[in-house]
Design a protein around this motif. Structure first.
Motif, PDB file in Angstrom:
ATOM      1  N   VAL A  99       0.848  -1.189   0.000  1.00 42.85           N
ATOM      2  CA  VAL A  99       0.000   0.000   0.000  1.00 42.85           C
ATOM      3  C   VAL A  99       0.882   1.237   0.000  1.00 42.85           C
ATOM      4  N   ARG A 100       0.736   2.054  -1.046  1.00 40.80           N
ATOM      5  CA  ARG A 100       1.513   3.292  -1.140  1.00 40.80           C
ATOM      6  C   ARG A 100       0.855   4.361  -0.283  1.00 40.80           C
ATOM      7  N   ARG A 101       1.642   4.956   0.576  1.00 43.08           N
ATOM      8  CA  ARG A 101       1.117   5.996   1.461  1.00 43.08           C
ATOM      9  C   ARG A 101       0.689   7.227   0.665  1.00 43.08           C
ATOM     10  N   GLY A 102      -0.281   7.938   1.227  1.00 39.19           N
ATOM     11  CA  GLY A 102      -0.741   9.159   0.578  1.00 39.19           C
ATOM     12  C   GLY A 102      -2.221   9.347   0.762  1.00 39.19           C
ATOM     13  N   ARG A 103      -2.724  10.497   0.329  1.00 38.84           N
ATOM     14  CA  ARG A 103      -4.149  10.785   0.460  1.00 38.84           C
ATOM     15  C   ARG A 103      -4.987   9.825  -0.373  1.00 38.84           C
ATOM     16  N   LYS A 104      -4.428   9.382  -1.488  1.00 41.16           N
ATOM     17  CA  LYS A 104      -5.111   8.405  -2.330  1.00 41.16           C
ATOM     18  C   LYS A 104      -4.231   7.167  -2.424  1.00 41.16           C
ATOM     19  N   PRO A 105      -4.330   6.269  -1.445  1.00 45.95           N
ATOM     20  CA  PRO A 105      -3.449   5.097  -1.420  1.00 45.95           C
ATOM     21  C   PRO A 105      -3.622   4.231  -2.673  1.00 45.95           C
ATOM     22  N   VAL A 106      -2.514   3.691  -3.131  1.00 40.72           N
ATOM     23  CA  VAL A 106      -2.497   2.764  -4.258  1.00 40.72           C
ATOM     24  C   VAL A 106      -2.108   1.398  -3.720  1.00 40.72           C
ATOM     25  N   VAL A 107      -2.774   0.338  -4.177  1.00 41.24           N
ATOM     26  CA  VAL A 107      -2.503  -1.007  -3.685  1.00 41.24           C
ATOM     27  C   VAL A 107      -2.005  -1.882  -4.835  1.00 41.24           C
ATOM     28  N   VAL A 108      -0.878  -2.547  -4.608  1.00 39.82           N
ATOM     29  CA  VAL A 108      -0.353  -3.550  -5.534  1.00 39.82           C
ATOM     30  C   VAL A 108      -0.397  -4.891  -4.828  1.00 39.82           C
ATOM     31  N   ARG A 109      -1.029  -5.873  -5.441  1.00 41.26           N
ATOM     32  CA  ARG A 109      -1.198  -7.181  -4.813  1.00 41.26           C
ATOM     33  C   ARG A 109      -0.180  -8.166  -5.378  1.00 41.26           C
ATOM     34  N   VAL A 110       0.346  -9.003  -4.462  1.00 42.06           N
ATOM     35  CA  VAL A 110       1.410  -9.945  -4.807  1.00 42.06           C
ATOM     36  C   VAL A 110       1.028 -11.327  -4.304  1.00 42.06           C
ATOM     37  N   ALA A 111       1.272 -12.342  -5.105  1.00 45.61           N
ATOM     38  CA  ALA A 111       0.979 -13.712  -4.694  1.00 45.61           C
ATOM     39  C   ALA A 111       1.967 -14.157  -3.630  1.00 45.61           C
ATOM     40  N   LEU A 112       1.520 -15.040  -2.742  1.00 38.72           N
ATOM     41  CA  LEU A 112       2.418 -15.610  -1.748  1.00 38.72           C
ATOM     42  C   LEU A 112       2.440 -17.125  -1.886  1.00 38.72           C
ATOM     43  N   SER A 113       3.518 -17.720  -1.397  1.00 38.57           N
ATOM     44  CA  SER A 113       3.659 -19.177  -1.399  1.00 38.57           C
ATOM     45  C   SER A 113       3.627 -19.658   0.039  1.00 38.57           C
ATOM     46  N   ALA A 114       2.663 -20.526   0.361  1.00 42.82           N
ATOM     47  CA  ALA A 114       2.551 -21.048   1.718  1.00 42.82           C
ATOM     48  C   ALA A 114       3.530 -22.188   1.922  1.00 42.82           C
ATOM     49  N   GLY A 115       4.156 -22.198   3.095  1.00 50.44           N
ATOM     50  CA  GLY A 115       5.087 -23.263   3.450  1.00 50.44           C
ATOM     51  C   GLY A 115       4.500 -24.130   4.544  1.00 50.44           C
ATOM     52  N   GLU A 116       5.357 -24.706   5.363  1.00 53.50           N
ATOM     53  CA  GLU A 116       4.889 -25.540   6.464  1.00 53.50           C
ATOM     54  C   GLU A 116       4.312 -24.674   7.578  1.00 53.50           C
ATOM     55  N   ASP A 117       3.312 -25.239   8.243  1.00 57.70           N
ATOM     56  CA  ASP A 117       2.665 -24.547   9.357  1.00 57.70           C
ATOM     57  C   ASP A 117       2.173 -23.183   8.895  1.00 57.70           C
ATOM     58  N   GLN A 118       2.672 -22.118   9.533  1.00 58.73           N
ATOM     59  CA  GLN A 118       2.225 -20.769   9.212  1.00 58.73           C
ATOM     60  C   GLN A 118       3.258 -19.986   8.411  1.00 58.73           C
ATOM     61  N   ASP A 119       4.276 -20.674   7.905  1.00 60.37           N
ATOM     62  CA  ASP A 119       5.316 -19.996   7.135  1.00 60.37           C
ATOM     63  C   ASP A 119       4.832 -19.679   5.721  1.00 60.37           C
ATOM     64  N   PHE A 120       5.326 -18.586   5.167  1.00 57.50           N
ATOM     65  CA  PHE A 120       5.018 -18.233   3.790  1.00 57.50           C
ATOM     66  C   PHE A 120       6.136 -17.347   3.251  1.00 57.50           C
ATOM     67  N   SER A 121       6.131 -17.123   1.945  1.00 60.09           N
ATOM     68  CA  SER A 121       7.117 -16.244   1.322  1.00 60.09           C
ATOM     69  C   SER A 121       6.455 -15.506   0.169  1.00 60.09           C
ATOM     70  N   PHE A 122       7.052 -14.404  -0.220  1.00 55.90           N
ATOM     71  CA  PHE A 122       6.544 -13.641  -1.361  1.00 55.90           C
ATOM     72  C   PHE A 122       7.681 -12.836  -1.965  1.00 55.90           C
ATOM     73  N   THR A 123       7.537 -12.517  -3.236  1.00 58.16           N
ATOM     74  CA  THR A 123       8.538 -11.739  -3.962  1.00 58.16           C
ATOM     75  C   THR A 123       7.891 -10.483  -4.534  1.00 58.16           C
ATOM     76  N   VAL A 124       8.525  -9.350  -4.317  1.00 53.18           N
ATOM     77  CA  VAL A 124       8.053  -8.070  -4.830  1.00 53.18           C
ATOM     78  C   VAL A 124       8.961  -7.647  -5.967  1.00 53.18           C
ATOM     79  N   ASP A 125       8.406  -7.510  -7.153  1.00 58.53           N
ATOM     80  CA  ASP A 125       9.142  -7.003  -8.311  1.00 58.53           C
ATOM     81  C   ASP A 125       9.055  -5.479  -8.288  1.00 58.53           C
TER      82      ASP A 125
END
Length: 282
Positions: free
Chosen positions: A177-203
């Motif tokens: 979420v980009r800060r500002g009066r009009k926030p912009v949202v970029v959504r990114v996929a995540l990869s779930a691991g064991e238990d509650q672990d996960f990872s994600f990559t931001v381009d």
């Protein structure tokens, strides 16, 4: 005269803190008082700018040995999120005196303490302030995404993390979420691991594309996780260790891309964010 105006550091008592099992904090204070005295330890949360000071947390200091007094801050009830300054009140009607920081045994926090994935997160880290006082940094979050390894390479960053206080389910994703009066949202996929672990990559290019083809403006992007589709977002941060202020301690490399510099960083609240800034001129 206020208790904050004690005549010099030499006159101030010093507090040593040990983290025990279950997140209890044992505070020991050197005070040359008779055993019949009734001193108290006062923890006072710093108010937000423009807000009045609230009632603090007061604990009885028990005589442990000659000139040494002890108080135990139990894990429950948890401290509200913020910075809590430590004071001593030597008796009824006496002014509060700021504590100097003594030895801090934080070994119980290094490995993340005893945080459980299915419970809210409550963290308290004793630390020394810049002006030489003893304080406690506290976080209290119903759900929390704990950042672990952060890898920066090839115009992107990869984060591994673990979710607490909520469960990963269908539709889970990361939101920047980009800060500002009009926030912009970029959504990114995540990869779930064991238990509650996960990872994600931001381009980084995905974020710069939001400039609409023009020169990217300076911006800060905050990172959140939606554990399931249509669930409230959870802030990504690093709270479960012994570092009260990560911003200047953990510094990550910047990447030059599209005429700007992009770098991950921890905020003053130990939350994880991305900064986009003009490339420094040579």
């Amino acid at each position: 005269m206020s208790g904050d105006g004690v005549n010099g550091l030499v006159d101030r008592p010093r507090g040593a803190v040990t983290v025990r099992d279950g997140g209890r904090l044992v505070v020991r204070v050197q005070l040359p008082l008779p055993a019949s005295a009734r001193p108290r330890l006062l923890l006072q949360r710093r108010p937000k700018k423009g807000q009045p000071e609230e009632t603090g947390r007061s604990l009885v200091l028990e005589s442990a040995r000659p000139d040494e007094w002890e108080a135990v801050l139990e894990a429950d009830p948890a401290l509200e999120e913020g910075r809590w300054d430590a004071y001593v009140v030597t008796g009824p009607g006496e002014e509060r005196v700021p504590l100097l920081p003594g030895l801090r045994d934080l070994r119980g926090l290094v490995s993340g303490g005893d945080a459980a994935w299915d419970r809210p997160v409550a963290v308290r880290i004793p630390y020394a302030t810049k002006d030489g006082r003893l304080a406690i940094r506290a976080w209290r979050r119903a759900s929390h995404a704990e950042a672990n390894r952060i890898t920066v390479a090839s115009g992107a960053m990869t984060v591994t993390a673990r979710l607490y206080g909520a469960g990963l389910g269908e539709g889970a994703q990361v939101a920047l979420v980009r800060r500002g009066r009009k926030p912009v949202v970029v959504r990114v996929a995540l990869s779930a691991g064991e238990d509650q672990d996960f990872s994600f990559t931001v381009d980084y290019a995905d974020l710069l594309a939001e400039a609409g083809g023009g020169a990217p403006a300076p911006a800060v992007w905050d990172m959140f996780v939606h554990p399931c589709a249509d669930t409230p977002r959870v802030r990504v941060a690093r709270l479960l260790d012994d570092v009260a202020d990560r911003k200047t301690v953990f510094v990550y490399p910047a990447t030059t891309l599209g005429g700007v510099s992009v770098r991950p960083y921890y905020t003053l609240d130990n939350d994880l964010s991305l900064e986009v800034a003009p490339q420094p001129s040579r």
